[in-house]
Design a protein around this motif. Structure first.
Motif, PDB file in Angstrom:
ATOM      1  N   SER A  93       0.851  -1.209   0.000  1.00 35.67           N
ATOM      2  CA  SER A  93       0.000   0.000   0.000  1.00 35.67           C
ATOM      3  C   SER A  93       0.879   1.249   0.000  1.00 35.67           C
ATOM      4  CB  SER A  93      -0.905   0.031   1.236  1.00 35.67           C
ATOM      5  OG  SER A  93      -1.806  -1.038   1.240  1.00 35.67           O
ATOM      6  N   LEU A  94       1.924   1.222   0.838  1.00 33.28           N
ATOM      7  CA  LEU A  94       2.846   2.368   0.884  1.00 33.28           C
ATOM      8  C   LEU A  94       3.500   2.569  -0.483  1.00 33.28           C
ATOM      9  CD1 LEU A  94       4.433   1.595   4.369  1.00 33.28           C
ATOM     10  CD2 LEU A  94       3.062   3.624   3.820  1.00 33.28           C
ATOM     11  N   ALA A  95       3.917   1.466  -1.103  1.00 30.39           N
ATOM     12  CA  ALA A  95       4.532   1.557  -2.435  1.00 30.39           C
ATOM     13  C   ALA A  95       3.529   2.100  -3.451  1.00 30.39           C
ATOM     14  CB  ALA A  95       5.044   0.182  -2.859  1.00 30.39           C
ATOM     15  N   HIS A  96       2.292   1.680  -3.338  1.00 28.09           N
ATOM     16  CA  HIS A  96       1.242   2.159  -4.252  1.00 28.09           C
ATOM     17  C   HIS A  96       1.100   3.683  -4.176  1.00 28.09           C
ATOM     18  CE1 HIS A  96      -2.576   1.975  -6.490  1.00 28.09           C
ATOM     19  NE2 HIS A  96      -3.044   2.836  -5.599  1.00 28.09           N
ATOM     20  N   HIS A  97       1.295   4.220  -2.984  1.00 27.97           N
ATOM     21  CA  HIS A  97       1.152   5.674  -2.801  1.00 27.97           C
ATOM     22  C   HIS A  97       2.441   6.424  -3.115  1.00 27.97           C
ATOM     23  CE1 HIS A  97      -2.746   4.819  -1.325  1.00 27.97           C
ATOM     24  NE2 HIS A  97      -2.337   4.282  -0.201  1.00 27.97           N
ATOM     25  N   GLY A  98       3.454   5.700  -3.555  1.00 31.91           N
ATOM     26  CA  GLY A  98       4.654   6.369  -4.037  1.00 31.91           C
ATOM     27  C   GLY A  98       5.862   6.312  -3.129  1.00 31.91           C
ATOM     28  N   PHE A  99       5.738   5.628  -1.984  1.00 32.84           N
ATOM     29  CA  PHE A  99       6.919   5.484  -1.122  1.00 32.84           C
ATOM     30  C   PHE A  99       7.828   4.417  -1.739  1.00 32.84           C
ATOM     31  CE2 PHE A  99       3.854   7.383   1.762  1.00 32.84           C
ATOM     32  CZ  PHE A  99       4.623   8.373   2.348  1.00 32.84           C
TER      33      PHE A  99
END
Ligand SMILES: [Zn+2]
Length: 283
Positions: A109-115
């Motif tokens: 989820s964090l990766a999905h938001h660009g982290f």
């Protein structure tokens, strides 16, 4: 950079307190997402069951406060993998497969938001292999768009350095509800630690090839083979302690916490600046 871990930084870094546009901005700025994970389980007669959660979240909070504009501190995963502790009342355990999927869903989820940089900070020994797998799966399942790493707070280089200087226990004295964990808890919430009930239980397996002791900092005896195993905790500890809790002091805990915060902040900086080369498909 904040001058003290206890001052209030001007930049928001607690993920749960941010708005979605602030989170979008934080991800775009390349800030590292710090994800604390721990467990609820027995920690001897003298420490509360939230020990791993309190120590891990405190290390993460103090470390993040040192570099508020370089990270975001994600709300913790407080439940972890502790089935071998279920003989002790209070333990809450998550199935290993569930744990991996659950935490991986958070990192993805964090990766999905660009982290693109995620650091899992673990506070429970038996979560360790799972956190390593979650970090690796995060990289693979985002096709390398996100780099995730996992570290135990006692594994930070700064913690190891200070512990080697200040510990009084022999190797084996720092394993669980031990000199290290008790000292750290004493430094955070001394009113919840009953040192009159602290005990030492060390060295349950006195053989040469199977680890006679394991130690969070000293590792395992040089005479032992690198075997991996974990019996039920109640087979070798009556109190739940593995190590020597009687040697714990608040002063040691404060030194360890300060070292952990510094080490974590430095690691986050390194992760943020780490250059990872492009993939090359040689088909
Ligand atoms: Zn613990």
């Amino acid at each position: 950079m904040a001058s003290s871990a206890h001052s209030t930084p001007s930049v928001k870094y607690r993920y749960g307190e941010m708005t979605w546009p602030e989170i979008r901005e934080a991800a775009a700025a390349g800030r590292v997402a710090i994800l604390p994970v721990a467990t609820i389980e027995d920690h001897g007669y003298h420490l509360p069951v939230d020990t791993d959660v309190l120590l891990c979240t405190t290390v993460c909070e103090r470390g993040a406060a040192l570099i508020p504009d370089e990270c975001v501190l994600v709300p913790p995963v407080i439940h972890g993998y502790s089935p071998h502790h279920m003989d002790f009342p209070g333990t809450l355990s998550i199935d290993g497969h569930t744990f991996i999927k659950y935490v991986l869903d958070i990192t993805k989820s964090l990766a999905h938001h660009g982290f693109t940089r995620i650091l899992i900070v673990n506070g429970h020994g038996s979560n360790t292999p799972f956190c390593e797998i979650i970090a690796r799966l995060t990289v693979i399942e985002t096709a390398g768009n996100a780099i995730a790493m996992a570290v135990n707070h006692w594994g930070l280089n700064t913690v190891r350095e200070v512990v080697e200087q200040i510990r009084e226990s022999a190797p084996g004295g720092m394993s669980h509800a031990c000199e290290l964990e008790t000292s750290m808890y004493l430094a955070i919430k001394p009113e919840l630690v009953d040192m009159s009930k602290a005990v030492a239980e060390v060295n349950p397996y006195p053989t040469t090839s199977i680890p006679a002791w394991t130690d969070l900092v000293a590792g395992r005896p040089p005479t032992s083979s690198a075997v991996a195993w974990m019996p039920y905790w109640s087979t070798f500890s009556q109190s739940g302690v593995r190590g020597d809790a009687t040697l714990a002091t608040r002063e040691k805990g404060e030194q360890i916490l300060a070292a952990a915060a510094e080490g974590l902040a430095a690691l986050v900086r390194e992760l943020r600046q780490l250059e990872v080369g492009p993939r090359v498909d040689h088909h």
